[in-house]
Design an enzyme around this catalytic site. Sequence first.
Site, PDB file in Angstrom:
ATOM      1  N   HIS A  15      -1.683   6.873   5.029  1.00  0.00           N
ATOM      2  CA  HIS A  15      -2.811   6.879   4.094  1.00  0.00           C
ATOM      3  C   HIS A  15      -3.756   8.039   4.401  1.00  0.00           C
ATOM      4  O   HIS A  15      -4.290   8.665   3.490  1.00  0.00           O
ATOM      5  CB  HIS A  15      -3.581   5.556   4.158  1.00  0.00           C
ATOM      6  CG  HIS A  15      -2.814   4.405   3.603  1.00  0.00           C
ATOM      7  ND1 HIS A  15      -2.405   4.340   2.285  1.00  0.00           N
ATOM      8  CD2 HIS A  15      -2.376   3.258   4.177  1.00  0.00           C
ATOM      9  CE1 HIS A  15      -1.747   3.212   2.088  1.00  0.00           C
ATOM     10  NE2 HIS A  15      -1.718   2.545   3.217  1.00  0.00           N
ATOM     11  N   HIS A  35      -1.966  -0.473  -3.594  1.00  0.00           N
ATOM     12  CA  HIS A  35      -0.876  -1.128  -4.327  1.00  0.00           C
ATOM     13  C   HIS A  35      -1.254  -1.351  -5.794  1.00  0.00           C
ATOM     14  O   HIS A  35      -0.405  -1.246  -6.685  1.00  0.00           O
ATOM     15  CB  HIS A  35      -0.514  -2.467  -3.681  1.00  0.00           C
ATOM     16  CG  HIS A  35      -0.103  -2.343  -2.252  1.00  0.00           C
ATOM     17  ND1 HIS A  35       0.005  -3.430  -1.401  1.00  0.00           N
ATOM     18  CD2 HIS A  35       0.227  -1.255  -1.501  1.00  0.00           C
ATOM     19  CE1 HIS A  35       0.381  -3.024  -0.204  1.00  0.00           C
ATOM     20  NE2 HIS A  35       0.508  -1.707  -0.230  1.00  0.00           N
ATOM     21  N   HIS A  80       8.415   1.594  -0.130  1.00  0.00           N
ATOM     22  CA  HIS A  80       7.003   1.204  -0.085  1.00  0.00           C
ATOM     23  C   HIS A  80       6.126   2.382   0.322  1.00  0.00           C
ATOM     24  O   HIS A  80       5.000   2.520  -0.170  1.00  0.00           O
ATOM     25  CB  HIS A  80       6.771   0.025   0.865  1.00  0.00           C
ATOM     26  CG  HIS A  80       5.359  -0.465   0.812  1.00  0.00           C
ATOM     27  ND1 HIS A  80       4.911  -1.334  -0.168  1.00  0.00           N
ATOM     28  CD2 HIS A  80       4.276  -0.156   1.560  1.00  0.00           C
ATOM     29  CE1 HIS A  80       3.619  -1.541  -0.005  1.00  0.00           C
ATOM     30  NE2 HIS A  80       3.207  -0.842   1.042  1.00  0.00           N
ATOM     31  N   ASP A  94       2.930   3.817  -1.728  1.00  0.00           N
ATOM     32  CA  ASP A  94       1.595   4.115  -1.188  1.00  0.00           C
ATOM     33  C   ASP A  94       1.123   5.515  -1.595  1.00  0.00           C
ATOM     34  O   ASP A  94      -0.051   5.716  -1.924  1.00  0.00           O
ATOM     35  CB  ASP A  94       1.602   4.011   0.345  1.00  0.00           C
ATOM     36  CG  ASP A  94       1.505   2.580   0.850  1.00  0.00           C
ATOM     37  OD1 ASP A  94       1.108   1.692   0.072  1.00  0.00           O
ATOM     38  OD2 ASP A  94       1.822   2.360   2.038  1.00  0.00           O
TER      39      ASP A  94
END
Length: 279
Positions: free
Chosen positions: A260, A79, A234, A238
């Site tokens: 991720h 973030h 969001h 990321d």
Amino acid sequence: MSKPQQTIKQAVSYQGIGLHSGEPVTMVFKPAPDNTGIVFVRTDIEGMPSVRAHIDNVTNTMRATTLENGDAKVFTVEHVLAAFSAMNIDNCYIEMDSPEPPVGDGSSAVFVDLILQAGIQEQKSLRQVYKVKKSHTIYDGHRFILIVPYDGYRVTFTSVNPHPLLGTQQCDFDVTPEYFKEYISAARTIGFVKELEQLQAMGLAKGGNTDNALVYDDETCLSVPRFDDELVRHKALDVIGDLYLLGPIEGHVIALKSSHELNSCLARSIMEEIRETQQ
């Protein structure tokens, strides 16, 4: 035309708790010289060891991105890095007295505000923006993330979730400081009540709540959403944070349900191309 590198004009600090660790942390952004990159400094460890935000230093991508170099370890850095990427900050020291940055409100908004509060300073050296020259695709079953050559930096993300309030969401935008600040930076991380006990048993999500995360039970949302499609915004945030481990790039990123781990695999693939180009 190449633009100058940028850092911040003055030091600025922020205090909070980590999303996963729940530990209190003081974080200080400090100006850094040309060609430093984004460097995390652990002020709570003797000798103040540091780790650069670079794909080579990624050691874990479970639920968040972890960087390590010797004794310097930091996690959930995506973030913060998304804010530096979108605001075109090339060089900065990030001092922390704990291994995890403050969660803030679960988004990048607080970090964008800190950068603007500190002010942006142009530097003498030119930005080295890597323009992706070929396509790279990472698959994991029905999930994927890819990048293709593009004149600029664009993210297209599709999220598919079985929750009745979520379903399929999509966003598509060119990454600019203005657009990111207005439409992406405030999107928070998502969590499900049924996963929370499992996560906390693993030592994760100790600092999460219905304000700094978008929390859902089986049928309803326990938080107040900021956007109808906050989840996918969001997820795009990321991606921007994870890919800034390459430094500034140009390309069109297209993703379906990426994580991720997949973001990191894509970054490693692009890094191979960058190294081949430099040989």
